[in-house]
Design a protein around this motif. Structure first.
Motif, PDB file in Angstrom:
ATOM      1  N   TYR A  47      19.260  14.000  -7.776  1.00 52.89           N
ATOM      2  CA  TYR A  47      18.883  13.302  -9.001  1.00 52.89           C
ATOM      3  C   TYR A  47      19.562  11.936  -9.009  1.00 52.89           C
ATOM      4  N   ILE A  48      18.843  10.921  -9.432  1.00 51.24           N
ATOM      5  CA  ILE A  48      19.354   9.555  -9.405  1.00 51.24           C
ATOM      6  C   ILE A  48      20.535   9.387 -10.365  1.00 51.24           C
ATOM      7  N   ASP A  49      21.622   8.829  -9.833  1.00 53.36           N
ATOM      8  CA  ASP A  49      22.809   8.524 -10.637  1.00 53.36           C
ATOM      9  C   ASP A  49      22.734   7.085 -11.143  1.00 53.36           C
ATOM     10  N   TRP A  50      22.434   6.152 -10.219  1.00 53.30           N
ATOM     11  CA  TRP A  50      22.318   4.737 -10.580  1.00 53.30           C
ATOM     12  C   TRP A  50      21.340   4.042  -9.638  1.00 53.30           C
ATOM     13  N   VAL A  51      20.757   2.951 -10.123  1.00 52.16           N
ATOM     14  CA  VAL A  51      19.812   2.131  -9.347  1.00 52.16           C
ATOM     15  C   VAL A  51      20.180   0.674  -9.570  1.00 52.16           C
ATOM     16  N   GLN A  52      20.178  -0.106  -8.485  1.00 51.01           N
ATOM     17  CA  GLN A  52      20.503  -1.531  -8.579  1.00 51.01           C
ATOM     18  C   GLN A  52      19.508  -2.330  -7.740  1.00 51.01           C
ATOM     19  N   GLY A  77       7.175  -3.223  -1.150  1.00 57.73           N
ATOM     20  CA  GLY A  77       7.004  -2.270  -2.240  1.00 57.73           C
ATOM     21  C   GLY A  77       8.236  -2.082  -3.103  1.00 57.73           C
ATOM     22  N   GLN A  78       9.112  -3.109  -3.179  1.00 60.11           N
ATOM     23  CA  GLN A  78      10.358  -2.965  -3.926  1.00 60.11           C
ATOM     24  C   GLN A  78      10.109  -2.668  -5.405  1.00 60.11           C
ATOM     25  N   SER A  79       9.124  -3.329  -6.008  1.00 59.68           N
ATOM     26  CA  SER A  79       8.912  -3.161  -7.449  1.00 59.68           C
ATOM     27  C   SER A  79       8.513  -1.729  -7.794  1.00 59.68           C
ATOM     28  N   ILE A  80       7.626  -1.130  -7.015  1.00 61.60           N
ATOM     29  CA  ILE A  80       7.211   0.247  -7.316  1.00 61.60           C
ATOM     30  C   ILE A  80       8.354   1.219  -7.041  1.00 61.60           C
ATOM     31  N   VAL A  81       9.128   0.961  -5.989  1.00 60.79           N
ATOM     32  CA  VAL A  81      10.268   1.836  -5.685  1.00 60.79           C
ATOM     33  C   VAL A  81      11.313   1.729  -6.787  1.00 60.79           C
ATOM     34  N   TYR A  82      11.623   0.515  -7.211  1.00 60.06           N
ATOM     35  CA  TYR A  82      12.621   0.333  -8.267  1.00 60.06           C
ATOM     36  C   TYR A  82      12.170   0.990  -9.567  1.00 60.06           C
ATOM     37  N   ASP A  83      10.949   0.713  -9.997  1.00 64.80           N
ATOM     38  CA  ASP A  83      10.441   1.296 -11.241  1.00 64.80           C
ATOM     39  C   ASP A  83      10.425   2.819 -11.185  1.00 64.80           C
ATOM     40  N   SER A  84       9.998   3.351 -10.050  1.00 65.87           N
ATOM     41  CA  SER A  84       9.929   4.809  -9.910  1.00 65.87           C
ATOM     42  C   SER A  84      11.317   5.438  -9.936  1.00 65.87           C
ATOM     43  N   LEU A  85      12.261   4.845  -9.231  1.00 60.81           N
ATOM     44  CA  LEU A  85      13.629   5.385  -9.228  1.00 60.81           C
ATOM     45  C   LEU A  85      14.282   5.238 -10.597  1.00 60.81           C
ATOM     46  N   PHE A  86      14.067   4.098 -11.228  1.00 65.31           N
ATOM     47  CA  PHE A  86      14.664   3.832 -12.537  1.00 65.31           C
ATOM     48  C   PHE A  86      14.149   4.806 -13.604  1.00 65.31           C
ATOM     49  N   ASN A  87      12.878   5.175 -13.479  1.00 69.89           N
ATOM     50  CA  ASN A  87      12.257   6.063 -14.466  1.00 69.89           C
ATOM     51  C   ASN A  87      12.232   7.527 -14.023  1.00 69.89           C
ATOM     52  N   SER A  88      13.035   7.896 -13.039  1.00 69.34           N
ATOM     53  CA  SER A  88      12.999   9.249 -12.488  1.00 69.34           C
ATOM     54  C   SER A  88      14.041  10.181 -13.098  1.00 69.34           C
ATOM     55  N   LYS A  89      14.568   9.862 -14.252  1.00 68.33           N
ATOM     56  CA  LYS A  89      15.617  10.676 -14.875  1.00 68.33           C
ATOM     57  C   LYS A  89      15.130  12.131 -15.014  1.00 68.33           C
ATOM     58  N   GLY A  90      15.932  13.046 -14.482  1.00 66.52           N
ATOM     59  CA  GLY A  90      15.609  14.468 -14.558  1.00 66.52           C
ATOM     60  C   GLY A  90      14.621  14.947 -13.514  1.00 66.52           C
ATOM     61  N   HIS A 113      23.025   3.450   3.365  1.00 66.83           N
ATOM     62  CA  HIS A 113      22.138   3.893   4.441  1.00 66.83           C
ATOM     63  C   HIS A 113      20.713   3.499   4.082  1.00 66.83           C
ATOM     64  N   ASP A 114      20.008   2.909   5.047  1.00 65.16           N
ATOM     65  CA  ASP A 114      18.633   2.458   4.806  1.00 65.16           C
ATOM     66  C   ASP A 114      17.688   3.645   4.647  1.00 65.16           C
ATOM     67  N   VAL A 115      16.809   3.523   3.657  1.00 67.17           N
ATOM     68  CA  VAL A 115      15.825   4.553   3.314  1.00 67.17           C
ATOM     69  C   VAL A 115      14.453   4.066   3.768  1.00 67.17           C
ATOM     70  N   PHE A 116      13.669   4.978   4.370  1.00 63.97           N
ATOM     71  CA  PHE A 116      12.364   4.598   4.898  1.00 63.97           C
ATOM     72  C   PHE A 116      11.211   5.387   4.282  1.00 63.97           C
ATOM     73  N   GLU A 117      11.528   6.339   3.397  1.00 65.67           N
ATOM     74  CA  GLU A 117      10.497   7.054   2.655  1.00 65.67           C
ATOM     75  C   GLU A 117      11.112   7.546   1.347  1.00 65.67           C
ATOM     76  N   VAL A 118      10.355   7.442   0.266  1.00 62.39           N
ATOM     77  CA  VAL A 118      10.828   7.869  -1.053  1.00 62.39           C
ATOM     78  C   VAL A 118       9.767   8.765  -1.691  1.00 62.39           C
ATOM     79  N   LYS A 119      10.203   9.953  -2.135  1.00 65.16           N
ATOM     80  CA  LYS A 119       9.331  10.884  -2.858  1.00 65.16           C
ATOM     81  C   LYS A 119      10.018  11.262  -4.162  1.00 65.16           C
ATOM     82  N   ILE A 120       9.234  11.391  -5.210  1.00 62.27           N
ATOM     83  CA  ILE A 120       9.743  11.895  -6.480  1.00 62.27           C
ATOM     84  C   ILE A 120       8.864  13.077  -6.886  1.00 62.27           C
ATOM     85  N   GLU A 121       9.508  14.264  -6.987  1.00 63.04           N
ATOM     86  CA  GLU A 121       8.774  15.489  -7.333  1.00 63.04           C
ATOM     87  C   GLU A 121       7.552  15.676  -6.427  1.00 63.04           C
ATOM     88  N   GLN A 122       7.703  15.528  -5.145  1.00 59.89           N
ATOM     89  CA  GLN A 122       6.663  15.685  -4.127  1.00 59.89           C
ATOM     90  C   GLN A 122       5.577  14.610  -4.169  1.00 59.89           C
TER      91      GLN A 122
END
Length: 183
Positions: A47-52, A77-90, A113-122
Protein backbone atom coordinates in the motif's frame (compact mmCIF):
# COMPACT_ATOMS: atom_id res chain seq x y z
CA UNK A 1 43.48 33.29 -34.40
CA UNK A 2 44.94 33.50 -30.92
CA UNK A 3 46.79 30.58 -29.38
CA UNK A 4 44.07 30.34 -26.72
CA UNK A 5 41.36 29.91 -29.38
CA UNK A 6 43.55 27.47 -31.28
CA UNK A 7 44.13 25.18 -28.29
CA UNK A 8 40.55 25.55 -27.04
CA UNK A 9 39.24 24.37 -30.42
CA UNK A 10 41.68 21.46 -30.57
CA UNK A 11 40.64 20.36 -27.07
CA UNK A 12 36.97 20.67 -28.08
CA UNK A 13 37.63 18.49 -31.12
CA UNK A 14 39.40 15.86 -29.00
CA UNK A 15 36.54 15.85 -26.47
CA UNK A 16 34.01 15.40 -29.30
CA UNK A 17 35.89 12.39 -30.66
CA UNK A 18 36.29 10.90 -27.16
CA UNK A 19 32.55 11.32 -26.47
CA UNK A 20 31.70 9.79 -29.84
CA UNK A 21 33.87 6.76 -29.13
CA UNK A 22 32.48 6.32 -25.60
CA UNK A 23 28.87 6.67 -26.80
CA UNK A 24 29.46 4.09 -29.53
CA UNK A 25 31.04 1.72 -27.01
CA UNK A 26 28.03 2.02 -24.70
CA UNK A 27 25.57 1.60 -27.58
CA UNK A 28 27.36 -1.49 -28.87
CA UNK A 29 27.86 -3.21 -25.51
CA UNK A 30 24.67 -2.54 -23.57
CA UNK A 31 22.09 -5.28 -23.67
CA UNK A 32 18.51 -4.61 -24.78
CA UNK A 33 19.19 -0.90 -25.31
CA UNK A 34 19.87 -0.37 -21.60
CA UNK A 35 16.39 -1.59 -20.63
CA UNK A 36 16.29 -4.59 -18.26
CA UNK A 37 14.74 -7.85 -19.42
CA UNK A 38 11.44 -8.70 -17.74
CA UNK A 39 12.86 -11.94 -16.31
CA UNK A 40 15.48 -9.88 -14.40
CA UNK A 41 12.81 -7.77 -12.66
CA UNK A 42 11.25 -8.54 -9.29
CA UNK A 43 7.63 -8.04 -8.30
CA UNK A 44 6.73 -6.29 -5.04
CA UNK A 45 3.38 -5.15 -3.74
CA UNK A 46 1.96 -3.10 -0.93
CA UNK A 47 0.00 0.00 0.00
CA UNK A 48 1.33 3.44 -0.92
CA UNK A 49 2.90 5.35 1.98
CA UNK A 50 4.00 8.47 0.06
CA UNK A 51 4.30 9.74 -3.52
CA UNK A 52 6.57 12.52 -4.79
CA UNK A 53 6.65 13.98 -8.29
CA UNK A 54 9.97 15.44 -9.47
CA UNK A 55 11.62 16.47 -12.74
CA UNK A 56 12.87 13.02 -13.71
CA UNK A 57 10.03 10.79 -12.58
CA UNK A 58 7.81 9.72 -9.71
CA UNK A 59 9.21 8.55 -6.38
CA UNK A 60 7.15 6.50 -3.95
CA UNK A 61 7.28 3.88 -1.22
CA UNK A 62 5.06 1.23 0.31
CA UNK A 63 3.92 1.21 3.93
CA UNK A 64 6.37 -0.69 6.19
CA UNK A 65 8.73 -1.51 3.32
CA UNK A 66 12.48 -0.91 3.12
CA UNK A 67 12.41 -0.26 -0.62
CA UNK A 68 11.88 3.16 -2.22
CA UNK A 69 10.85 3.25 -5.86
CA UNK A 70 11.34 5.57 -8.81
CA UNK A 71 9.22 5.53 -11.95
CA UNK A 72 11.64 7.19 -14.44
CA UNK A 73 10.40 9.92 -16.78
CA UNK A 74 12.18 8.12 -19.62
CA UNK A 75 9.41 5.50 -19.44
CA UNK A 76 6.74 8.19 -20.20
CA UNK A 77 3.23 8.29 -18.71
CA UNK A 78 4.30 10.14 -15.55
CA UNK A 79 0.98 11.97 -15.12
CA UNK A 80 -1.17 8.82 -15.18
CA UNK A 81 1.27 6.98 -12.90
CA UNK A 82 1.38 9.87 -10.42
CA UNK A 83 -2.40 10.35 -10.37
CA UNK A 84 -3.01 6.63 -10.01
CA UNK A 85 -0.50 6.21 -7.18
CA UNK A 86 -1.69 9.37 -5.42
CA UNK A 87 -5.31 8.20 -5.54
CA UNK A 88 -4.59 4.56 -4.62
CA UNK A 89 -5.22 4.90 -0.87
CA UNK A 90 -6.36 1.53 0.48
CA UNK A 91 -5.63 -0.29 -2.78
CA UNK A 92 -2.87 -2.83 -3.31
CA UNK A 93 -0.19 -1.62 -5.72
CA UNK A 94 2.17 -4.02 -7.51
CA UNK A 95 5.39 -3.00 -9.25
CA UNK A 96 8.10 -4.67 -11.32
CA UNK A 97 11.47 -3.20 -10.41
CA UNK A 98 15.22 -3.66 -10.78
CA UNK A 99 16.47 -4.95 -7.38
CA UNK A 100 20.22 -4.94 -8.10
CA UNK A 101 20.61 -1.36 -9.28
CA UNK A 102 19.54 1.70 -7.35
CA UNK A 103 20.08 5.44 -7.46
CA UNK A 104 20.69 7.71 -4.51
CA UNK A 105 20.28 11.48 -4.71
CA UNK A 106 23.05 13.41 -2.96
CA UNK A 107 20.63 15.20 -0.64
CA UNK A 108 19.10 12.08 0.92
CA UNK A 109 20.09 8.71 2.35
CA UNK A 110 17.24 6.92 0.54
CA UNK A 111 18.04 4.63 -2.36
CA UNK A 112 15.52 4.33 -5.18
CA UNK A 113 14.92 1.34 -7.45
CA UNK A 114 13.58 1.96 -10.95
CA UNK A 115 10.08 0.64 -11.64
CA UNK A 116 9.11 -0.62 -15.10
CA UNK A 117 5.51 -1.74 -14.56
CA UNK A 118 2.76 -0.47 -12.24
CA UNK A 119 -0.50 -2.25 -11.38
CA UNK A 120 -3.20 -1.18 -8.96
CA UNK A 121 -5.68 -3.88 -7.90
CA UNK A 122 -4.73 -5.96 -10.99
CA UNK A 123 -5.38 -2.97 -13.31
CA UNK A 124 -2.29 -2.23 -15.36
CA UNK A 125 -1.47 1.46 -15.11
CA UNK A 126 1.77 1.29 -17.06
CA UNK A 127 2.90 -2.00 -18.60
CA UNK A 128 6.40 -3.30 -19.08
CA UNK A 129 5.92 -3.19 -22.87
CA UNK A 130 4.84 0.49 -22.79
CA UNK A 131 7.83 1.42 -20.65
CA UNK A 132 10.20 -0.51 -22.90
CA UNK A 133 8.81 1.13 -26.05
CA UNK A 134 9.17 4.64 -24.56
CA UNK A 135 12.68 3.89 -23.28
CA UNK A 136 13.88 2.59 -26.63
CA UNK A 137 12.26 5.42 -28.61
CA UNK A 138 14.23 7.84 -26.45
CA UNK A 139 17.41 6.05 -27.55
CA UNK A 140 16.64 6.52 -31.26
CA UNK A 141 18.50 9.86 -31.20
CA UNK A 142 21.78 8.22 -30.20
CA UNK A 143 22.96 7.35 -33.73
CA UNK A 144 22.50 11.00 -34.81
CA UNK A 145 24.31 12.30 -31.73
CA UNK A 146 27.07 9.77 -32.35
CA UNK A 147 27.50 10.93 -35.96
CA UNK A 148 27.61 14.58 -34.84
CA UNK A 149 30.42 13.87 -32.40
CA UNK A 150 32.42 11.56 -34.70
CA UNK A 151 32.19 13.88 -37.72
CA UNK A 152 32.07 17.19 -35.84
CA UNK A 153 35.23 16.54 -33.83
CA UNK A 154 37.52 15.89 -36.80
CA UNK A 155 35.88 18.76 -38.71
CA UNK A 156 36.60 21.20 -35.86
CA UNK A 157 40.19 19.90 -35.73
CA UNK A 158 40.68 20.29 -39.50
CA UNK A 159 39.05 23.74 -39.63
CA UNK A 160 41.09 25.02 -36.67
CA UNK A 161 44.36 23.75 -38.15
CA UNK A 162 43.52 25.29 -41.52
CA UNK A 163 42.59 28.71 -40.07
CA UNK A 164 45.65 28.76 -37.80
CA UNK A 165 47.91 27.89 -40.71
CA UNK A 166 46.35 30.59 -42.92
CA UNK A 167 46.54 33.21 -40.16
CA UNK A 168 50.20 32.47 -39.45
CA UNK A 169 51.06 31.97 -43.10
CA UNK A 170 49.70 35.41 -44.02
CA UNK A 171 51.70 36.96 -41.20
CA UNK A 172 54.86 35.30 -42.49
CA UNK A 173 54.05 36.48 -46.04
CA UNK A 174 53.70 40.06 -44.75
CA UNK A 175 57.04 39.91 -42.95
CA UNK A 176 58.77 38.57 -46.04
CA UNK A 177 57.20 41.26 -48.28
CA UNK A 178 58.23 44.07 -45.93
CA UNK A 179 61.76 42.70 -45.68
CA UNK A 180 61.99 42.60 -49.47
CA UNK A 181 60.87 46.21 -49.75
CA UNK A 182 63.54 47.30 -47.27
CA UNK A 183 66.31 45.80 -49.35
Amino acid sequence: MSKFTYYRNLILAAVCVALGISISYVQLTQKNGGFPYKKELVSRDGYIDWVQEYDYGIRFAFVDDNYNFNYPSKSNGQSIVYDSLFNSKGKRVEVLFEPRESTKPIYTTKEFHDVFEVKIEQNVIRSYAESEKAWKSDNLLMPFILVLFLIGGPYIWWKTKKEYKNANGNYMDQITASEIRER
